[in-house]
Write a protein that holds these residues in place. Structure first.
Motif, PDB file in Angstrom:
ATOM      1  N   ASP A   1       0.815  -1.211   0.000  1.00  0.00           N
ATOM      2  CA  ASP A   1       0.000   0.000   0.000  1.00  0.00           C
ATOM      3  C   ASP A   1       0.850   1.263   0.000  1.00  0.00           C
ATOM      4  O   ASP A   1       0.442   2.294  -0.537  1.00  0.00           O
ATOM      5  CB  ASP A   1      -0.931   0.011   1.212  1.00  0.00           C
ATOM      6  CG  ASP A   1      -2.055  -1.005   1.097  1.00  0.00           C
ATOM      7  OD1 ASP A   1      -2.217  -1.598   0.010  1.00  0.00           O
ATOM      8  OD2 ASP A   1      -2.772  -1.218   2.100  1.00  0.00           O
ATOM      9  N   PHE A   2       2.039   1.170   0.600  1.00  0.00           N
ATOM     10  CA  PHE A   2       2.910   2.343   0.652  1.00  0.00           C
ATOM     11  C   PHE A   2       4.079   2.229  -0.328  1.00  0.00           C
ATOM     12  O   PHE A   2       5.062   2.946  -0.235  1.00  0.00           O
ATOM     13  CB  PHE A   2       3.381   2.591   2.089  1.00  0.00           C
ATOM     14  CG  PHE A   2       2.260   3.101   2.955  1.00  0.00           C
ATOM     15  CD1 PHE A   2       1.969   4.445   3.004  1.00  0.00           C
ATOM     16  CD2 PHE A   2       1.449   2.217   3.648  1.00  0.00           C
ATOM     17  CE1 PHE A   2       0.911   4.923   3.757  1.00  0.00           C
ATOM     18  CE2 PHE A   2       0.384   2.675   4.411  1.00  0.00           C
ATOM     19  CZ  PHE A   2       0.107   4.029   4.462  1.00  0.00           C
ATOM     20  N   HIS A   3       3.937   1.288  -1.269  1.00  0.00           N
ATOM     21  CA  HIS A   3       4.777   1.192  -2.470  1.00  0.00           C
ATOM     22  C   HIS A   3       6.257   1.005  -2.161  1.00  0.00           C
ATOM     23  O   HIS A   3       7.124   1.528  -2.865  1.00  0.00           O
ATOM     24  CB  HIS A   3       4.551   2.420  -3.352  1.00  0.00           C
ATOM     25  CG  HIS A   3       3.098   2.687  -3.603  1.00  0.00           C
ATOM     26  ND1 HIS A   3       2.306   1.809  -4.326  1.00  0.00           N
ATOM     27  CD2 HIS A   3       2.279   3.692  -3.186  1.00  0.00           C
ATOM     28  CE1 HIS A   3       1.065   2.283  -4.362  1.00  0.00           C
ATOM     29  NE2 HIS A   3       1.026   3.414  -3.686  1.00  0.00           N
ATOM     30  N   ALA A   4       6.535   0.223  -1.092  1.00  0.00           N
ATOM     31  CA  ALA A   4       7.900  -0.170  -0.787  1.00  0.00           C
ATOM     32  C   ALA A   4       8.175  -1.591  -1.277  1.00  0.00           C
ATOM     33  O   ALA A   4       9.319  -2.026  -1.271  1.00  0.00           O
ATOM     34  CB  ALA A   4       8.165  -0.074   0.711  1.00  0.00           C
TER      35      ALA A   4
ATOM     36  N   PRO B   1      -1.157  -3.106  -8.036  1.00  0.00           N
ATOM     37  CA  PRO B   1      -0.577  -2.373  -9.165  1.00  0.00           C
ATOM     38  C   PRO B   1       0.801  -1.824  -8.819  1.00  0.00           C
ATOM     39  O   PRO B   1       1.034  -1.348  -7.708  1.00  0.00           O
ATOM     40  CB  PRO B   1      -1.583  -1.245  -9.406  1.00  0.00           C
ATOM     41  CG  PRO B   1      -2.873  -1.764  -8.855  1.00  0.00           C
ATOM     42  CD  PRO B   1      -2.497  -2.600  -7.668  1.00  0.00           C
ATOM     43  N   VAL B   2       1.701  -1.897  -9.766  1.00  0.00           N
ATOM     44  CA  VAL B   2       3.079  -1.456  -9.553  1.00  0.00           C
ATOM     45  C   VAL B   2       3.135   0.063  -9.481  1.00  0.00           C
ATOM     46  O   VAL B   2       2.555   0.770 -10.312  1.00  0.00           O
ATOM     47  CB  VAL B   2       3.983  -1.976 -10.686  1.00  0.00           C
ATOM     48  CG1 VAL B   2       5.340  -1.286 -10.668  1.00  0.00           C
ATOM     49  CG2 VAL B   2       4.141  -3.486 -10.596  1.00  0.00           C
ATOM     50  N   GLU B   3       3.845   0.563  -8.479  1.00  0.00           N
ATOM     51  CA  GLU B   3       4.096   2.001  -8.359  1.00  0.00           C
ATOM     52  C   GLU B   3       5.341   2.206  -7.521  1.00  0.00           C
ATOM     53  O   GLU B   3       5.529   1.568  -6.490  1.00  0.00           O
ATOM     54  CB  GLU B   3       2.922   2.728  -7.702  1.00  0.00           C
ATOM     55  CG  GLU B   3       3.151   4.236  -7.568  1.00  0.00           C
ATOM     56  CD  GLU B   3       2.029   4.956  -6.845  1.00  0.00           C
ATOM     57  OE1 GLU B   3       2.334   5.771  -5.954  1.00  0.00           O
ATOM     58  OE2 GLU B   3       0.861   4.691  -7.164  1.00  0.00           O
ATOM     59  N   TYR B   4       6.221   3.098  -7.982  1.00  0.00           N
ATOM     60  CA  TYR B   4       7.376   3.478  -7.168  1.00  0.00           C
ATOM     61  C   TYR B   4       7.722   4.926  -7.458  1.00  0.00           C
ATOM     62  O   TYR B   4       7.815   5.340  -8.612  1.00  0.00           O
ATOM     63  CB  TYR B   4       8.590   2.576  -7.443  1.00  0.00           C
ATOM     64  CG  TYR B   4       9.718   2.833  -6.474  1.00  0.00           C
ATOM     65  CD1 TYR B   4       9.577   2.529  -5.126  1.00  0.00           C
ATOM     66  CD2 TYR B   4      10.905   3.418  -6.892  1.00  0.00           C
ATOM     67  CE1 TYR B   4      10.584   2.784  -4.220  1.00  0.00           C
ATOM     68  CE2 TYR B   4      11.933   3.678  -5.987  1.00  0.00           C
ATOM     69  CZ  TYR B   4      11.764   3.358  -4.657  1.00  0.00           C
ATOM     70  OH  TYR B   4      12.766   3.607  -3.745  1.00  0.00           O
TER      71      TYR B   4
ATOM     72  N   LYS C   1       4.001   1.326 -13.639  1.00  0.00           N
ATOM     73  CA  LYS C   1       4.915   0.378 -14.289  1.00  0.00           C
ATOM     74  C   LYS C   1       5.392   0.872 -15.642  1.00  0.00           C
ATOM     75  O   LYS C   1       6.604   0.841 -15.933  1.00  0.00           O
ATOM     76  CB  LYS C   1       4.230  -0.990 -14.439  1.00  0.00           C
ATOM     77  CG  LYS C   1       5.093  -2.043 -15.107  1.00  0.00           C
ATOM     78  CD  LYS C   1       4.368  -3.379 -15.215  1.00  0.00           C
ATOM     79  CE  LYS C   1       5.235  -4.418 -15.922  1.00  0.00           C
ATOM     80  NZ  LYS C   1       4.551  -5.734 -16.014  1.00  0.00           N
ATOM     81  N   ASP C   2       4.477   1.325 -16.476  1.00  0.00           N
ATOM     82  CA  ASP C   2       4.863   1.776 -17.814  1.00  0.00           C
ATOM     83  C   ASP C   2       5.836   2.949 -17.754  1.00  0.00           C
ATOM     84  O   ASP C   2       6.784   3.028 -18.537  1.00  0.00           O
ATOM     85  CB  ASP C   2       3.626   2.166 -18.625  1.00  0.00           C
ATOM     86  CG  ASP C   2       2.767   0.964 -18.995  1.00  0.00           C
ATOM     87  OD1 ASP C   2       3.286  -0.172 -18.925  1.00  0.00           O
ATOM     88  OD2 ASP C   2       1.589   1.162 -19.331  1.00  0.00           O
TER      89      ASP C   2
END
Length: 234
Positions: A143-146, A154-157, A162-163
């Motif tokens: 949830d906190f994208h670590a 869903p991928v997020e950083y 992701k794209d």
């Protein structure tokens, strides 16, 4: 190695005063950014996150230890790993006495997905006193994208999907454990998310960088070349 330009003292003083002007401008800009950070809107946490510490299960509100503010460093240490990541370890080595934060109503803690049975021995090995909790089996890291796992969330950083990460040339961020920092505010038993940072947004927390940036040789190496502090003589 090549030396910087060698000049006389008067020429050095002129250049140093010019740099001082730029340093002051940078500090004023940073003050303005810090003010905007403090003014960010906040989001109430409605999910019941569960963590495990050396003494058992805890909720997110328990991690505050009764204080108003909580800083969590998302330490890269996954369930399938046997020791913590070197760059994360460098950052924790640079955390000063927690009492200074405690005196300002703020708790700092580490959270990783590795089980507590792995975290505690490594913490003892490194000589750290900072609290360290496991989020193993829960949603907190995702949830906190670590942590990125497309099968879970869903991928997020660093606020990129992701794209975007692939297009930017950083596909490695689309999977696995990554460092980050999240800040929370407590009002009674209500907890609010106020801030998160990733990648070079965490650099200011590493005093080693600050000291090396004062020198003519600078940092000399990429962060991944820093080692665990008990291995330099190995």
């Amino acid at each position: 190695m090549d030396l910087p330009q060698v000049v006389n003292r008067d020429e050095w003083l002129t250049a140093r005063k010019e740099l001082l002007t730029a340093e002051k401008e940078a500090l004023l800009a940073q003050d303005a950014v810090s003010a905007r950070r403090r003014a960010l809107p906040i989001v109430k946490i409605d999910k019941d996150y569960t963590f495990e510490g050396p003494e058992g299960k805890l909720r997110l509100v328990d991690l505050f230890e009764g204080r108003r503010q909580l800083i969590i460093y998302h330490f890269m240490f996954g369930p399938d790993q046997d020791e913590g990541h070197n760059s994360c370890s460098l950052l924790v080595d640079n955390i000063s006495h927690e009492e200074h934060l405690h005196a300002n109503n703020t708790t700092i803690a580490l959270v990783s997905r590795a089980p507590i049975a792995k975290l505690t021995p490594f913490r003892n090995r490194m000589g750290w006193t900072i609290p360290w909790y496991s989020s193993f089996g829960g949603d907190f890291n995702y949830d906190f994208h670590a942590t990125n796992d497309e099968a879970v969330a869903p991928v997020e950083y660093n606020y990129k999907d992701k794209d975007t990460l692939i297009a930017k040339g950083t596909p490695w961020y689309t999977d696995g454990e990554w460092q980050g920092l999240s800040v929370f505010l407590r009002d009674g038993d209500d907890v609010y998310h106020t801030y998160s940072a990733y990648e070079r947004g965490i650099d200011p927390l590493v005093n080693t960088y600050t000291y090396l940036d004062l020198t003519p040789l600078g940092r000399q190496s990429h962060v991944t070349q820093f080692a665990l502090h008990d291995t330099y003589d190995a």
